[in-house]
Scaffold this active site. Structure first.
Site, PDB file in Angstrom:
ATOM      1  N   CYS A 187       0.802  -1.223   0.000  1.00 42.35           N
ATOM      2  CA  CYS A 187       0.000   0.000   0.000  1.00 42.35           C
ATOM      3  C   CYS A 187       0.838   1.278   0.000  1.00 42.35           C
ATOM      4  O   CYS A 187       0.279   2.374  -0.090  1.00 42.35           O
ATOM      5  CB  CYS A 187      -0.935   0.002   1.204  1.00 42.35           C
ATOM      6  N   HIS A 220      -3.039   7.994   5.714  1.00 45.76           N
ATOM      7  CA  HIS A 220      -3.216   6.665   5.136  1.00 45.76           C
ATOM      8  C   HIS A 220      -4.651   6.217   5.399  1.00 45.76           C
ATOM      9  O   HIS A 220      -5.319   5.725   4.498  1.00 45.76           O
ATOM     10  CB  HIS A 220      -2.200   5.688   5.727  1.00 45.76           C
ATOM     11  N   GLU A 264      -1.888   5.554  13.349  1.00 51.72           N
ATOM     12  CA  GLU A 264      -1.513   6.749  12.594  1.00 51.72           C
ATOM     13  C   GLU A 264      -1.755   8.011  13.417  1.00 51.72           C
ATOM     14  O   GLU A 264      -0.907   8.917  13.435  1.00 51.72           O
ATOM     15  CB  GLU A 264      -2.290   6.814  11.287  1.00 51.72           C
ATOM     16  N   LYS A 267      -9.661   7.904   1.233  1.00 52.65           N
ATOM     17  CA  LYS A 267     -10.077   6.511   1.003  1.00 52.65           C
ATOM     18  C   LYS A 267     -11.555   6.327   1.328  1.00 52.65           C
ATOM     19  O   LYS A 267     -12.197   5.409   0.819  1.00 52.65           O
ATOM     20  CB  LYS A 267      -9.236   5.546   1.844  1.00 52.65           C
ATOM     21  N   HIS A 318      -9.559   2.063  -1.025  1.00 55.43           N
ATOM     22  CA  HIS A 318      -8.118   1.832  -0.888  1.00 55.43           C
ATOM     23  C   HIS A 318      -7.591   1.253  -2.194  1.00 55.43           C
ATOM     24  O   HIS A 318      -7.815   0.079  -2.489  1.00 55.43           O
ATOM     25  CB  HIS A 318      -7.860   0.878   0.276  1.00 55.43           C
ATOM     26  N   PHE A 366       1.574  -2.964   4.564  1.00 53.97           N
ATOM     27  CA  PHE A 366       1.899  -4.284   5.095  1.00 53.97           C
ATOM     28  C   PHE A 366       3.393  -4.540   4.890  1.00 53.97           C
ATOM     29  O   PHE A 366       3.984  -4.103   3.890  1.00 53.97           O
ATOM     30  CB  PHE A 366       1.103  -5.371   4.371  1.00 53.97           C
TER      31      PHE A 366
END
Length: 402
Positions: free
Chosen positions: A162, A294, A305, A326, A331, A390
Site C-alpha cells: 500500500c 493513510h 496513525e 479513502k 483503498h 503491510f
C-alpha cells in the site's frame, strides 16, 4: 540539491475519469464506493468497492493494445496521457534521455491472472495467450509508458504493497533532485477488483461490507478501490524556463521500516517516517497545515496513525487538518498514494481540504481534526502525504505551495 516541482497530473478512479472530475467529487465529499459489478460477485462476502464504472477500454485502446494491457496498465496510460498533456512536454533528443518513469503497483495484472486461472482450471484449456506474462507483470505499465512517450532514462516499478506509489514518487523525486533526470513520470496504479483479488482480501478479515469510515468509532474495516494517479515531476529551473504551470513543489520525503510485524502497524515506524520527511524538507511541524492520512478505516491503522501524528507534532497536532480520501475512492492499494496526492495538490493550489466522509462517532483514540464529512476552505502552504504498508513499510512525502 535541485528543486523538484509537479507540472502535470492525471488520474482515473472511482470518483472520476480525470483530475477535474476527481477534485470536484472530493470538494463535494461524494462517495465513489458502491456495489461491485464483477463476475461471480454472488460468491463473495464483500460486494462493495471503489470501482471505476462507465469505462470501456475499446473506446480508448485498439485490439492489439488491449491484448497487451491489463486493466492496471490501461488506467496508468490514461492517467499518464492526461498528466503529460497538461505538462505540455514532448520527449525527444536530450530530454528523452534525461526523462524516465517510476511507478508503484502491488498486485500486477490481477485481472489477467484471474481470467487465465479460470481458463486453465475451470474451463480446462491447455493453452493461454502468448502475451499473458508481459500483460500481468508488475512492470508492464512502466514499460508501456516509457515506450509510448519515448522515455529513455531510469524506468522501473516499485512494489511495496500500500506504500508503492509513495515509494515510487520518492524515487522519482530523488532522481530529479540529485540530477540523474530532468523529468520523471511517476505515481501508481492498481486494478484488483476481480473475483480472485477480492476473495484474497476477504481472507484477511479487515474488509467492510458497507462503507469506509476512517477515524470514526463505528468503523468496521477498509474498502478496496482501483485506479491510477500519474504526475510529472520536473526540475524547477527546467519548468520555469519553459513557462510551465507549476502545481506544487515536492520538498522532502522519508522512508522507514517497522521491522516488527507483517500486517500490524507500528507507531514508532510511522512516526520516524513523518519526522524524517519534515527533516528532509527542512521544515518544522508548525509549518504543516494538512496531512493526507493513510486512513484505511481499520482500527489498527487509524489509531496507530493518529498516535504517530500526535507524537511527532506534539502540541501542534490539534492544529493540523488530517483527512482520509479513502472514505470516498476506496483503498487503491499500490496506486492509492498517487490518487491521494491529488488531495494534497488541491489543498495547496485551491485552498480546499478534502473531507473524511462517513464519519459518525468520535473516537477518543483518534482525537485529531479529521475534517469530518465536509470539505473545508483553508490556507495550506505545506502538506504531507502518508502511506503505511503491510510489511511495516512506510513512506511520507512533503509538498509546498509555489
Amino acid at each position: 540539491m535541485r528543486r523538484v516541482v509537479i507540472t502535470g497530473a492525471g488520474t482515473i478512479n472511482a470518483l472520476g475519469h480525470n483530475v477535474p472530475q476527481t477534485l470536484e467529487a472530493m470538494r463535494e465529499g461524494r462517495c465513489g464506493i458502491g456495489p461491485l459489478d464483477i463476475r461471480d460477485v454472488d460468491r463473495l462476502s464483500i460486494r462493495i468497492g471503489g470501482q471505476v464504472h462507465d469505462f470501456d477500454a475499446e473506446t480508448v485502446f485498439n485490439r492489439q493494445q488491449i491484448a497487451l494491457y491489463d486493466r492496471f496498465t490501461q488506467f496508468t496510460l490514461i492517467a499518464a496521457r492526461e498528466a503529460i498533456g497538461q505538462a505540455g512536454l514532448t520527449f525527444a533528443g536530450e530530454l528523452a534521455a534525461r526523462a524516465g518513469v517510476v511507478l508503484g503497483n502491488s498486485g500486477g495484472g490481477m485481472n489477467t491472472l484471474d481470467d487465465n486461472y479460470r481458463s486453465v482450471y475451470e474451463d480446462g484449456k491447455n493453452r493461454v495467450h502468448p502475451f499473458v506474462v508481459p500483460k500481468l507483470m508488475n512492470n508492464a505499465a512502466a514499460g508501456h509508458v516509457s515506450m509510448e512517450f519515448n522515455l529513455k532514462g531510469p524506468s522501473f516499478t516499485v512494489s511495496t504493497a500500500c506504500a508503492s506509489s509513495n515509494h515510487a514518487m520518492a524515487q522519482a523525486f530523488q532522481a530529479v533532485r540529485t540530477g540523474m533526470s530532468d523529468v520523471m513520470i511517476t505515481g501508481g496504479s492498481e486494478a484488483m477488483l476481480c473475483f480472485g483479488g477480492v476473495k484474497a482480501w476477504e481472507g484477511l478479515r479487515v474488509m467492510s461490507k458497507d462503507a469506509c469510515r476512517p477515524f470514526s468509532a463505528n468503523r468496521n474495516g477498509m474498502v478496496q478501490g482501483e485506479g491510477a494517479g500519474v504526475f510529472v515531476f520536473e526540475e524547477f529551473e527546467h519548468a520555469r524556463t519553459r513557462g510551465a504551470d507549476i502545481l506544487a513543489e515536492v520538498i522532502g520525503f522519508a522512508m522507514s521500516s517497522d521491522a516488527a510485524d507483517i500486517v500490524m502497524p507500528s507507531k514508532q515506524g510511522a512516526a520516524r517516517a513523518i519526522a524524517g520527511a519534515l527533516a528532509d524538507a527542512r521544515i518544522d511541524a508548525s509549518d504543516v497545515q494538512y496531512i493526507n492520512a493513510h486512513g484505511t478505516g481499520t482500527a489498527a491503522n487509524d489509531k496507530t496513525e493518529c498516535a504517530a501524528v500526535a507524537d511527532v507534532f506534539g502540541p501542534q497536532a490539534d492544529k493540523v487538518m488530517i483527512s482520509s480520501t479513502k472514505s470516498m475512492h476506496g483503498h487503491c492499494i499500490g496506486g492509492t498514494g498517487a490518487v491521494e496526492l491529488l488531495a494534497c495538490i488541491m489543498a495547496l493550489r485551491d485552498g480546499v481540504v478534502a473531507p473524511t466522509i462517513g464519519y459518525e462517532e468520535p473516537d477518543p483514540e483518534c482525537a485529531l481534526d479529521v475534517v469530518p464529512n465536509e470539505a473545508r476552505e483553508a490556507e495550506v502552504t505545506v502538506a504531507l502525504s502518508n502511506a503505511f504498508a503491510f510489511g511495516g513499510l512506510n513512506a511520507v512525502l512533503a509538498l509546498r505551495r509555489v
